[in-house]
Write a protein that holds these residues in place. Structure first.
Motif, mmCIF file in Angstrom:
data_model
loop_
_atom_site.group_PDB
_atom_site.id
_atom_site.type_symbol
_atom_site.label_atom_id
_atom_site.label_comp_id
_atom_site.label_asym_id
_atom_site.label_seq_id
_atom_site.Cartn_x
_atom_site.Cartn_y
_atom_site.Cartn_z
ATOM 1 N N ASN A 24 45.661 -35.743 46.154
ATOM 2 C CA ASN A 24 45.168 -34.408 46.535
ATOM 3 C C ASN A 24 45.463 -33.437 45.342
ATOM 4 N N ALA A 25 44.643 -33.062 44.438
ATOM 5 C CA ALA A 25 44.687 -32.347 43.552
ATOM 6 C C ALA A 25 45.434 -31.048 43.587
ATOM 7 N N TRP A 26 45.013 -30.373 44.728
ATOM 8 C CA TRP A 26 45.518 -29.054 45.209
ATOM 9 C C TRP A 26 47.160 -29.049 45.749
ATOM 10 N N ALA A 27 47.277 -30.095 46.216
ATOM 11 C CA ALA A 27 48.617 -30.222 46.649
ATOM 12 C C ALA A 27 49.726 -30.826 45.504
ATOM 13 N N SER A 28 49.028 -31.624 44.748
ATOM 14 C CA SER A 28 49.665 -32.253 43.241
ATOM 15 C C SER A 28 50.022 -30.978 42.603
ATOM 16 N N ALA A 29 48.978 -30.078 42.453
ATOM 17 C CA ALA A 29 49.110 -28.877 41.513
ATOM 18 C C ALA A 29 50.427 -27.869 42.219
ATOM 19 N N GLN A 30 50.219 -27.598 43.358
ATOM 20 C CA GLN A 30 51.342 -26.945 44.086
ATOM 21 C C GLN A 30 52.619 -27.490 43.994
ATOM 22 N N HIS A 31 52.845 -28.832 44.060
ATOM 23 C CA HIS A 31 54.152 -29.320 43.645
ATOM 24 C C HIS A 31 54.811 -29.104 42.458
ATOM 25 N N ILE A 32 53.839 -29.282 41.605
ATOM 26 C CA ILE A 32 54.232 -29.032 40.025
ATOM 27 C C ILE A 32 54.601 -27.560 40.050
ATOM 28 N N GLU A 33 53.563 -26.615 40.720
ATOM 29 C CA GLU A 33 54.129 -25.205 40.353
ATOM 30 C C GLU A 33 55.540 -25.038 41.091
ATOM 31 N N SER A 34 55.649 -25.574 42.364
ATOM 32 C CA SER A 34 57.004 -25.224 43.020
ATOM 33 C C SER A 34 58.103 -25.879 42.378
ATOM 34 N N THR A 35 58.048 -27.029 41.669
ATOM 35 C CA THR A 35 59.337 -27.470 40.977
ATOM 36 C C THR A 35 59.375 -27.411 39.546
ATOM 37 N N ARG A 36 58.470 -26.796 39.057
ATOM 38 C CA ARG A 36 58.450 -26.589 37.810
ATOM 39 C C ARG A 36 58.277 -24.976 37.551
ATOM 40 N N HIS A 37 56.966 -24.751 37.169
ATOM 41 C CA HIS A 37 56.686 -23.222 36.843
ATOM 42 C C HIS A 37 55.073 -23.314 36.756
ATOM 43 N N ARG A 38 54.390 -22.143 37.124
ATOM 44 C CA ARG A 38 53.166 -21.877 36.887
ATOM 45 C C ARG A 38 52.518 -22.307 35.577
ATOM 46 N N SER A 39 53.352 -22.001 34.432
ATOM 47 C CA SER A 39 52.939 -22.452 33.192
ATOM 48 C C SER A 39 52.653 -23.663 33.104
ATOM 49 N N SER A 40 53.612 -24.778 33.901
ATOM 50 C CA SER A 40 53.347 -26.307 33.697
ATOM 51 C C SER A 40 51.958 -26.519 34.363
ATOM 52 N N VAL A 41 51.442 -25.852 35.382
ATOM 53 C CA VAL A 41 50.176 -26.019 35.881
ATOM 54 C C VAL A 41 48.980 -25.912 34.850
ATOM 55 N N THR A 42 49.275 -24.883 34.639
ATOM 56 C CA THR A 42 48.186 -24.221 33.317
ATOM 57 C C THR A 42 48.097 -25.158 32.149
ATOM 58 N N ALA A 43 49.449 -25.626 31.773
ATOM 59 C CA ALA A 43 49.493 -26.503 30.593
ATOM 60 C C ALA A 43 48.810 -27.991 31.019
ATOM 61 N N LEU A 44 49.170 -28.418 31.996
ATOM 62 C CA LEU A 44 48.657 -29.898 32.428
ATOM 63 C C LEU A 44 46.947 -29.807 32.460
ATOM 64 N N MET A 45 46.701 -28.541 33.115
ATOM 65 C CA MET A 45 45.076 -28.475 33.382
ATOM 66 C C MET A 45 44.491 -28.251 31.851
ATOM 67 N N ALA A 46 44.978 -27.551 31.107
ATOM 68 C CA ALA A 46 44.602 -27.427 29.723
ATOM 69 C C ALA A 46 44.419 -28.769 28.981
ATOM 70 N N GLU A 47 45.484 -29.812 29.247
ATOM 71 C CA GLU A 47 45.550 -30.837 28.598
ATOM 72 C C GLU A 47 44.244 -31.941 29.142
ATOM 73 N N ALA A 48 44.424 -31.851 30.537
ATOM 74 C CA ALA A 48 43.212 -32.513 31.319
ATOM 75 C C ALA A 48 42.007 -32.324 30.939
ATOM 76 N N PHE A 49 41.519 -30.979 30.720
ATOM 77 C CA PHE A 49 40.489 -30.672 30.090
ATOM 78 C C PHE A 49 40.092 -30.492 28.746
ATOM 79 N N ALA A 50 41.053 -30.803 28.013
ATOM 80 C CA ALA A 50 41.011 -30.299 26.497
ATOM 81 C C ALA A 50 40.065 -30.965 25.598
ATOM 82 N N VAL A 51 39.564 -31.998 25.949
ATOM 83 C CA VAL A 51 38.323 -32.711 25.201
ATOM 84 C C VAL A 51 37.071 -32.009 25.773
ATOM 85 N N PRO A 52 36.309 -31.301 24.945
ATOM 86 C CA PRO A 52 35.033 -30.775 25.358
ATOM 87 C C PRO A 52 34.075 -31.654 25.867
#
Length: 288
Positions: A72-100
């Protein structure tokens, strides 16, 4: 006892192609709004995750996820935000979609038409790239309100990627609407459960939907291309984006893969399912 599988007539074979050709004629006359799902970009052969399940799998390669969040993408992202930080979610999203992601022929074709609006429900930037040959368009993206201290639901960007005003958006020939945000031009992502709690609290009264989207959908039909509605969140967004629009809507489907909830959604929202593979549908849409 299991509940009976809901019944809806799915337009198939020759009738499906004839119906789609009629819808395409309305599309060219600005009577139909294309609503694109992630499968539209899959023919580009990108390694970027092109479904919520693939995005959840990507998160799982980066972080140890609890069982309830896996898949579940939304629950996975929430777990990352809750256990780390919002910046970690943003960084991982940026990595996932880094390749144009390269625009597909379908996206390039849609970009060549003076459509009043294109809805793009995934995070990649292929549709923006396809539109980049023009200057008479702009974009509005959903944004997270969690932790940013802003009392707004979306941001506008012009064709060059600079932030724009809502007043300026009124003059754009084509509006690209990214309700969940996107990697470009500013890494706006609606992705965690907390992000969506904010939006879903008010979405029934349409506050998170930009006024220009409301204006451009009026009396128009929608054609869903490359979309799945096997998740409650995706159904909610589909329902709210087409709210108070035209009375006839269409969705391209693969009948054998549809879930019971998807069929119920089609019935409730008066979507006509058209059984045509995406590759063939692309040929019809481009060929007119």
């Amino acid at each position: 006892m299991n509940a009976p599988f809901p019944h809806i007539d799915i337009v198939k074979q020759a009738d499906a192609e004839a119906l789609l050709k009629d819808v395409v004629a309305k599309l060219r006359n600005s009577q139909v709004v294309p609503y694109l799902g992630p499968a539209v970009s899959e023919p580009s052969g990108t390694a970027v995750p092109m479904s919520p399940e693939a995005l959840a799998a990507f998160f799982g390669t980066k972080v140890a996820l609890p069982r309830r969040a896996k898949g579940n993408a939304w629950a996975s992202a929430q777990h990352i935000e809750s256990t780390r930080h919002r910046s970690s979610v943003t960084a991982l999203m940026a990595e996932a979609f880094a390749v144009p992601v390269a625009p597909t022929p379908l996206q390039q074709h849609l970009a060549s038409l003076p459509l009043p609006m294109i809805v793009d429900s995934w995070y990649d930037g292929a549709m923006r790239t396809a539109l980049s040959q023009r200057s008479d368009w702009g974009e509005v993206q959903g944004i997270t309100r969690a932790h940013i201290g802003e009392d707004r639901w979306y941001r506008f960007y012009d064709a060059a990627g600079a932030e724009a005003s809502r007043d300026g958006a009124q003059g754009w020939t084509t509006l690209l609407y990214k309700p969940h945000g996107g990697i470009v031009p500013a890494k706006n992502f609606l992705i965690t459960d907390a992000d969506y709690v904010e939006v879903l609290t008010d979405i029934d009264i349409q506050t998170p939907i930009p006024d220009t989207v409301k204006d451009r959908r009026t009396d128009r039909s929608f054609l869903f291309i490359g979309c799945r509605f096997n998740d409650q969140l995706l159904r909610t967004y589909g329902r709210q984006v087409i709210k108070r629009s035209g009375t006839e809507h269409y969705v391209l489907v693969e009948p054998d893969s549809l879930s019971k909830n998807e069929l119920k959604f089609f019935i409730a929202e008066r979507l006509t399912p058209i059984a045509i593979p995406l590759a063939r549908a692309t040929e019809i849409i481009i060929g007119g």
